[in-house]
Design an enzyme around this catalytic site. Structure first.
Site, PDB file in Angstrom:
ATOM      1  N   LYS A   5       0.836  -1.207   0.000  1.00  0.00           N
ATOM      2  CA  LYS A   5       0.000   0.000   0.000  1.00  0.00           C
ATOM      3  C   LYS A   5       0.874   1.261   0.000  1.00  0.00           C
ATOM      4  CE  LYS A   5      -2.070  -1.158   3.889  1.00  0.00           C
ATOM      5  NZ  LYS A   5      -1.345  -2.419   4.170  1.00  0.00           N
ATOM      6  N   ARG A  48     -10.155   0.534   8.049  1.00  0.00           N
ATOM      7  CA  ARG A  48      -9.736  -0.812   8.427  1.00  0.00           C
ATOM      8  C   ARG A  48     -10.825  -1.583   9.147  1.00  0.00           C
ATOM      9  NH1 ARG A  48      -3.800   0.307   8.560  1.00  0.00           N
ATOM     10  NH2 ARG A  48      -2.827  -1.624   9.156  1.00  0.00           N
ATOM     11  N   ARG A  50      11.781  -5.295   5.077  1.00  0.00           N
ATOM     12  CA  ARG A  50      11.500  -3.876   4.829  1.00  0.00           C
ATOM     13  C   ARG A  50      12.425  -2.983   5.651  1.00  0.00           C
ATOM     14  NH1 ARG A  50       5.586  -1.577   5.521  1.00  0.00           N
ATOM     15  NH2 ARG A  50       5.743  -2.641   7.516  1.00  0.00           N
ATOM     16  N   ARG A  63      10.946  -1.251  11.200  1.00  0.00           N
ATOM     17  CA  ARG A  63       9.806  -0.882  12.041  1.00  0.00           C
ATOM     18  C   ARG A  63       9.671  -1.819  13.239  1.00  0.00           C
ATOM     19  NH1 ARG A  63       4.649   0.357   8.281  1.00  0.00           N
ATOM     20  NH2 ARG A  63       3.595  -0.915   9.839  1.00  0.00           N
ATOM     21  N   ARG A  93      -0.821  -8.994  13.238  1.00  0.00           N
ATOM     22  CA  ARG A  93      -1.380  -7.991  12.314  1.00  0.00           C
ATOM     23  C   ARG A  93      -2.165  -8.677  11.193  1.00  0.00           C
ATOM     24  NH1 ARG A  93       4.008  -5.255  10.871  1.00  0.00           N
ATOM     25  NH2 ARG A  93       2.822  -4.090   9.309  1.00  0.00           N
TER      26      ARG A  93
HETATM   27  P1  AP5 Z   1       4.778  -1.585   1.903  1.00  0.00           P
HETATM   28  O1  AP5 Z   1       4.425  -0.796   0.697  1.00  0.00           O
HETATM   29  O2  AP5 Z   1       5.497  -0.903   2.992  1.00  0.00           O
HETATM   30  O3  AP5 Z   1       3.489  -2.374   2.454  1.00  0.00           O
HETATM   31  P2  AP5 Z   1       2.190  -1.843   3.207  1.00  0.00           P
HETATM   32  O4  AP5 Z   1       1.018  -2.489   2.563  1.00  0.00           O
HETATM   33  O5  AP5 Z   1       2.208  -0.357   3.298  1.00  0.00           O
HETATM   34  O6  AP5 Z   1       2.422  -2.526   4.615  1.00  0.00           O
HETATM   35  P3  AP5 Z   1       2.310  -1.940   6.109  1.00  0.00           P
HETATM   36  O7  AP5 Z   1       3.076  -2.847   6.982  1.00  0.00           O
HETATM   37  O8  AP5 Z   1       2.662  -0.482   6.144  1.00  0.00           O
HETATM   38  O9  AP5 Z   1       0.778  -2.102   6.341  1.00  0.00           O
HETATM   39  P4  AP5 Z   1       0.053  -2.101   7.667  1.00  0.00           P
HETATM   40  O10 AP5 Z   1      -1.330  -1.934   7.181  1.00  0.00           O
HETATM   41  O11 AP5 Z   1       0.300  -3.277   8.532  1.00  0.00           O
HETATM   42  O12 AP5 Z   1       0.731  -0.910   8.495  1.00  0.00           O
HETATM   43  P5  AP5 Z   1       0.286   0.589   8.784  1.00  0.00           P
HETATM   44  O13 AP5 Z   1       1.498   1.416   8.830  1.00  0.00           O
HETATM   45  O14 AP5 Z   1      -0.833   0.997   7.910  1.00  0.00           O
HETATM   46  O15 AP5 Z   1       5.638  -2.843   1.385  1.00  0.00           O
HETATM   47  C1  AP5 Z   1       6.200  -3.765   2.319  1.00  0.00           C
HETATM   48  C2  AP5 Z   1       7.595  -4.188   1.841  1.00  0.00           C
HETATM   49  O16 AP5 Z   1       7.454  -4.939   0.642  1.00  0.00           O
HETATM   50  C3  AP5 Z   1       8.534  -3.017   1.502  1.00  0.00           C
HETATM   51  O17 AP5 Z   1       9.818  -3.356   1.890  1.00  0.00           O
HETATM   52  C4  AP5 Z   1       8.442  -2.901  -0.043  1.00  0.00           C
HETATM   53  O18 AP5 Z   1       9.662  -2.451  -0.594  1.00  0.00           O
HETATM   54  C5  AP5 Z   1       8.162  -4.343  -0.439  1.00  0.00           C
HETATM   55  N1  AP5 Z   1       7.292  -4.452  -1.614  1.00  0.00           N
HETATM   56  C6  AP5 Z   1       6.199  -3.686  -1.910  1.00  0.00           C
HETATM   57  N2  AP5 Z   1       5.639  -4.099  -3.065  1.00  0.00           N
HETATM   58  C7  AP5 Z   1       6.384  -5.163  -3.498  1.00  0.00           C
HETATM   59  C8  AP5 Z   1       6.302  -6.020  -4.635  1.00  0.00           C
HETATM   60  N3  AP5 Z   1       5.335  -5.869  -5.558  1.00  0.00           N
HETATM   61  N4  AP5 Z   1       7.223  -7.008  -4.757  1.00  0.00           N
HETATM   62  C9  AP5 Z   1       8.203  -7.168  -3.813  1.00  0.00           C
HETATM   63  N5  AP5 Z   1       8.342  -6.380  -2.721  1.00  0.00           N
HETATM   64  C10 AP5 Z   1       7.432  -5.393  -2.564  1.00  0.00           C
HETATM   65  O19 AP5 Z   1      -0.316   0.458  10.267  1.00  0.00           O
HETATM   66  C11 AP5 Z   1       0.527   0.170  11.364  1.00  0.00           C
HETATM   67  C12 AP5 Z   1      -0.297   0.099  12.646  1.00  0.00           C
HETATM   68  O20 AP5 Z   1      -0.942   1.380  12.877  1.00  0.00           O
HETATM   69  C13 AP5 Z   1      -1.456  -0.901  12.637  1.00  0.00           C
HETATM   70  O21 AP5 Z   1      -1.029  -2.196  12.984  1.00  0.00           O
HETATM   71  C14 AP5 Z   1      -2.411  -0.289  13.664  1.00  0.00           C
HETATM   72  O22 AP5 Z   1      -1.965  -0.556  14.971  1.00  0.00           O
HETATM   73  C15 AP5 Z   1      -2.256   1.195  13.402  1.00  0.00           C
HETATM   74  N6  AP5 Z   1      -3.218   1.677  12.399  1.00  0.00           N
HETATM   75  C16 AP5 Z   1      -2.931   2.188  11.167  1.00  0.00           C
HETATM   76  N7  AP5 Z   1      -4.049   2.526  10.517  1.00  0.00           N
HETATM   77  C17 AP5 Z   1      -5.082   2.224  11.345  1.00  0.00           C
HETATM   78  C18 AP5 Z   1      -6.488   2.312  11.218  1.00  0.00           C
HETATM   79  N8  AP5 Z   1      -7.074   2.784  10.095  1.00  0.00           N
HETATM   80  N9  AP5 Z   1      -7.232   1.900  12.273  1.00  0.00           N
HETATM   81  C19 AP5 Z   1      -6.676   1.439  13.403  1.00  0.00           C
HETATM   82  N10 AP5 Z   1      -5.340   1.298  13.590  1.00  0.00           N
HETATM   83  C20 AP5 Z   1      -4.549   1.699  12.550  1.00  0.00           C
HETATM   84 MG    MG Z   2       2.352   1.041   4.856  1.00  0.00          MG
END
Ligand code: AP5
Ligand code: MG
Length: 215
Positions: free
Chosen positions: A13, A88, A127, A160, A171
């Protein structure tokens, strides 16, 4: 373009949102990034949110809805936005629908990135993110400069806190229980566009842009 990027942890994402910002010249609204900034600033909200984030759980809906609604009121969102990691839960999706309706807006598309679980774990374990400019890397799939620093600004790369295997599995469970129902929610609204996120980063990008252009 008013867009939601949906998908499990590590689906890509953030990676795709950053590329879409350049393509469409609209802001990325990442609730994860906003919450991590609040944790770094040690604001009262950040201190509370950290407990949920470290455990791999969701921060309460009211907190997250509040920060997104406030962000959407800002002038740079008038021409569109990319929501990354929000909504979410069904409650968050309902709140988003109401907020946009109050602003005479509606979503154009919800892109769902589909990636198998073992690849997700590999992506998150490898990552690294620049602590200065926030650019994301992967040690194998999107490597940083040969000096192990950010290839854009030279900043130090960080792993992270929630990218440890046990937290990653939590997660994933939380995603399946609380967020995956949004696929049906948006399918029923006629907005869901599923994209195979297993391809290379640039190929996924091209597929998203084509899907958006096709409407
Ligand atoms: P990346 O693009 O970083 O993946 P992502 O989908 O953004 O993954 P996240 O871990 O950020 O998602 P998340 O939803 O768990 O975390 P968030 O920060 O939103 O890609 C991942 C890796 O893969 C990178 O190294 C990239 O280079 C590689 N990659 C990407 N595409 C690729 C491909 N096609 N091929 C190969 N490699 C690839 O949330 C964190 C925490 O915040 C949550 O757990 C929760 O506690 C809280 N939170 C956030 N939003 C909310 C909400 N709306 N409600 C409640 N709590 C929330
Ligand atoms: Mg992300």
């Amino acid at each position: 373009m008013k867009l939601v990027l949906l998908g499990p942890p590590g689906a890509g994402k953030g990676t795709q949102a950053a590329m879409l910002v350049a393509e469409f010249d609209i802001p990325q609204i990442s609730t994860g990034d906003m919450l991590r900034a609040a944790v770094r600033d040690q604001s009262p909200m950040g201190i509370k949110a950290k407990e949920y984030m470290d455990a791999g759980g969701l921060v309460p809906d009211a907190v997250v809805v509040g920060i997104v609604c406030e962000r959407l009121q800002q002038a740079d969102c008038q021409g569109g936005f990319i929501l990354d990691g929000f909504p979410r839960t069904v409650q968050q999706a309902d709140a988003l629908k109401q907020t946009l309706s109050d602003m005479n807006m509606q979503l154009d598309s919800v892109i769902s990135l589909e990636v198998n679980t073992e690849s997700l774990v590999e992506r998150l374990i490898g990552r690294r993110t620049c602590g200065t400019c926030g650019k994301g890397f992967h040690l194998k799939f999107d490597p940083p400069g040969s000096d192990g620093r950010c290839s854009v600004c030279g900043g130090e790369l960080v792993h992270r806190d929630d990218d440890q295997e046990a937290t990653i599995r939590n997660r994933m469970d939380v995603y399946h229980q609380q967020t995956a129902p949004l696929e049906d929610y948006y399918r029923q609204d006629g907005l869901l566009q599923a994209i195979n996120g297993m391809d290379e980063i640039v190929t996924v990008q091209q597929k998203i842009v084509s899907a958006l252009q096709a409407g």
